[in-house]
Scaffold this active site. Sequence first.
Site, PDB file in Angstrom:
ATOM      1  N   THR A 123     -30.695  43.975  18.386  1.00 43.64           N
ATOM      2  CA  THR A 123     -30.996  45.041  17.451  1.00 43.64           C
ATOM      3  C   THR A 123     -30.855  44.811  16.109  1.00 43.64           C
ATOM      4  OG1 THR A 123     -28.244  45.717  17.285  1.00 43.64           O
ATOM      5  CG2 THR A 123     -29.766  47.043  19.234  1.00 43.64           C
ATOM      6  N   PRO A 124     -31.470  45.606  15.110  1.00 42.99           N
ATOM      7  CA  PRO A 124     -31.718  45.257  13.732  1.00 42.99           C
ATOM      8  C   PRO A 124     -30.748  45.795  12.774  1.00 42.99           C
ATOM      9  CG  PRO A 124     -33.107  47.366  14.381  1.00 42.99           C
ATOM     10  CD  PRO A 124     -32.113  46.823  15.550  1.00 42.99           C
ATOM     11  N   TRP A 125     -30.608  45.658  11.461  1.00 47.17           N
ATOM     12  CA  TRP A 125     -29.894  46.057  10.250  1.00 47.17           C
ATOM     13  C   TRP A 125     -30.051  46.960   9.642  1.00 47.17           C
ATOM     14  CZ3 TRP A 125     -32.833  46.279   6.170  1.00 47.17           C
ATOM     15  CH2 TRP A 125     -33.997  45.534   6.014  1.00 47.17           C
ATOM     16  N   LYS A 157     -26.349  42.206  20.955  1.00 51.99           N
ATOM     17  CA  LYS A 157     -26.570  40.932  19.745  1.00 51.99           C
ATOM     18  C   LYS A 157     -27.109  41.798  18.581  1.00 51.99           C
ATOM     19  CE  LYS A 157     -27.698  37.888  16.843  1.00 51.99           C
ATOM     20  NZ  LYS A 157     -28.074  38.223  15.704  1.00 51.99           N
ATOM     21  N   GLU A 216     -26.928  39.881  12.330  1.00 54.47           N
ATOM     22  CA  GLU A 216     -25.887  39.057  11.618  1.00 54.47           C
ATOM     23  C   GLU A 216     -25.869  39.874  10.263  1.00 54.47           C
ATOM     24  OE1 GLU A 216     -29.730  36.394  10.946  1.00 54.47           O
ATOM     25  OE2 GLU A 216     -28.667  37.679  12.517  1.00 54.47           O
ATOM     26  N   THR A 250     -39.815  37.372  15.340  1.00 52.00           N
ATOM     27  CA  THR A 250     -38.765  37.220  16.109  1.00 52.00           C
ATOM     28  C   THR A 250     -38.827  37.976  17.523  1.00 52.00           C
ATOM     29  OG1 THR A 250     -37.381  37.189  14.185  1.00 52.00           O
ATOM     30  CG2 THR A 250     -36.283  37.604  16.465  1.00 52.00           C
ATOM     31  N   GLU A 252     -39.810  46.912  20.247  1.00 52.14           N
ATOM     32  CA  GLU A 252     -40.012  47.722  19.052  1.00 52.14           C
ATOM     33  C   GLU A 252     -40.103  46.805  17.508  1.00 52.14           C
ATOM     34  OE1 GLU A 252     -38.190  51.493  16.611  1.00 52.14           O
ATOM     35  OE2 GLU A 252     -36.975  50.714  18.392  1.00 52.14           O
ATOM     36  N   CYS A 275     -39.200  51.071  10.266  1.00 49.28           N
ATOM     37  CA  CYS A 275     -40.504  50.653  10.795  1.00 49.28           C
ATOM     38  C   CYS A 275     -41.115  51.746  10.573  1.00 49.28           C
ATOM     39  CB  CYS A 275     -40.103  50.069  12.130  1.00 49.28           C
ATOM     40  SG  CYS A 275     -39.645  51.349  13.126  1.00 49.28           S
ATOM     41  N   GLU A 330     -46.480  44.904   6.059  1.00 53.10           N
ATOM     42  CA  GLU A 330     -44.962  45.791   6.083  1.00 53.10           C
ATOM     43  C   GLU A 330     -44.184  45.371   5.158  1.00 53.10           C
ATOM     44  OE1 GLU A 330     -42.129  47.743   9.276  1.00 53.10           O
ATOM     45  OE2 GLU A 330     -42.370  45.500   9.581  1.00 53.10           O
TER      46      GLU A 330
END
Length: 395
Positions: free
Chosen positions: A156-158, A182, A185, A239, A257, A291, A390
């Site tokens: 997953t993202p931040w 995960k 970070e 990624t 996604e 996004c 983006e």
Amino acid sequence: MSVAIPKRQLFIGGRWVEPVKGGRLPVINPSTEEEIGTIPAATPADVDAAVSAAQACVDSGDWTRSTGAYRAKILHAIADKVREQKTFLATLESLDNGKPLAEAEWDVDDVATCFDYYADLAAALDARQYEPVDLGAEGFECALRRDPLGVVALITPWNYPLLMSTWKVAPALAAGNAAVLKPSEAASLTSLELAGIAGGAGLPPGALNVVTGLGPDAGAPLSADPRVAKVAFTGSTGTGRAVYLAAARNLRPAVMELGGKSALIVFDDADVARAVEWAMFGVFWTNGQICSSTSRLLVQRGIAPAFYKQLKRRTESIMISDPLVPGCRLGPLVNELQYKKVVGYVEAGKADGATLLTGGRRPPHMPKGYYLEPTVFIDCKPEHRIWREEIFGPV
């Protein structure tokens, strides 16, 4: 208002576990650029332990062969505990990724609602088990049995740390899978808290494991583990491509996604005030780090002068501050790397010949932190980088 940052370990097999190599990564408050805590830095050995714990949960059947009603009870309990800790979780989120506190509070509300939603779907699965399937032929009977996949990897993202984790964790658990999460970070604090909440709600050991750390050390070995039955990833296209290839090597399905460059179209007959409001909502929400951001505007020429005038005025009225200050509507970008990336796009827009209508600089009253004024360019051309790529910032 602030909170003490809990010093968590990895969550593996239903308990907090120190990383094999004992490493930790700093947590930087993007509003002050100061270290406020640390998160554990997982390595491939830790990922292996997490996947093993998830596989042991699958093999035991404690979760995977439980009824939907039982799983629903646990998921509802998680939702209740999230609501109880709303203020703490929202504050932690704002400190970690710079999101205005009000937005973080709405995210936590959505997290609880999401767990309740999938709890109800889990409960409904029991009645659907062994549904008859009409084969259209006499003498044959067929029934449909729904089984969980097994071990699933969730990356997953931040930008929506807790909510994006929930969008993956809740349906995976509702279906009876064992998950290894995960989180990015760049913002992992609330995902670690979610692990503790789930364990406290009665989730069996190994059903949810959380490993934090750098992508090459934790995300890469997780997506490549052959015991993983499916991978779900949200993040950058680059990624995502690497994650997808890693899963494909094991012939495992992967759901991606990735990024976007959404456009908002404003015609001559539009209500200017409403169009401006929605344009601002689309691009400046979550500090522009989303996004689905409507970062491109296609404005019909007849309405353009009035639209630009109101957009400039409204953009310059946005309250930029520490995200914990009441009324904040734009906080800092998540970290120095993202700040430099977005500033680089602003400079590229200028160099390519676009006209800077407003913004494009550090707010004078915010000398520290990864702050950028909400920015609007006009006179863009299709070949400009800011039009094609983006940006993931308030531009």
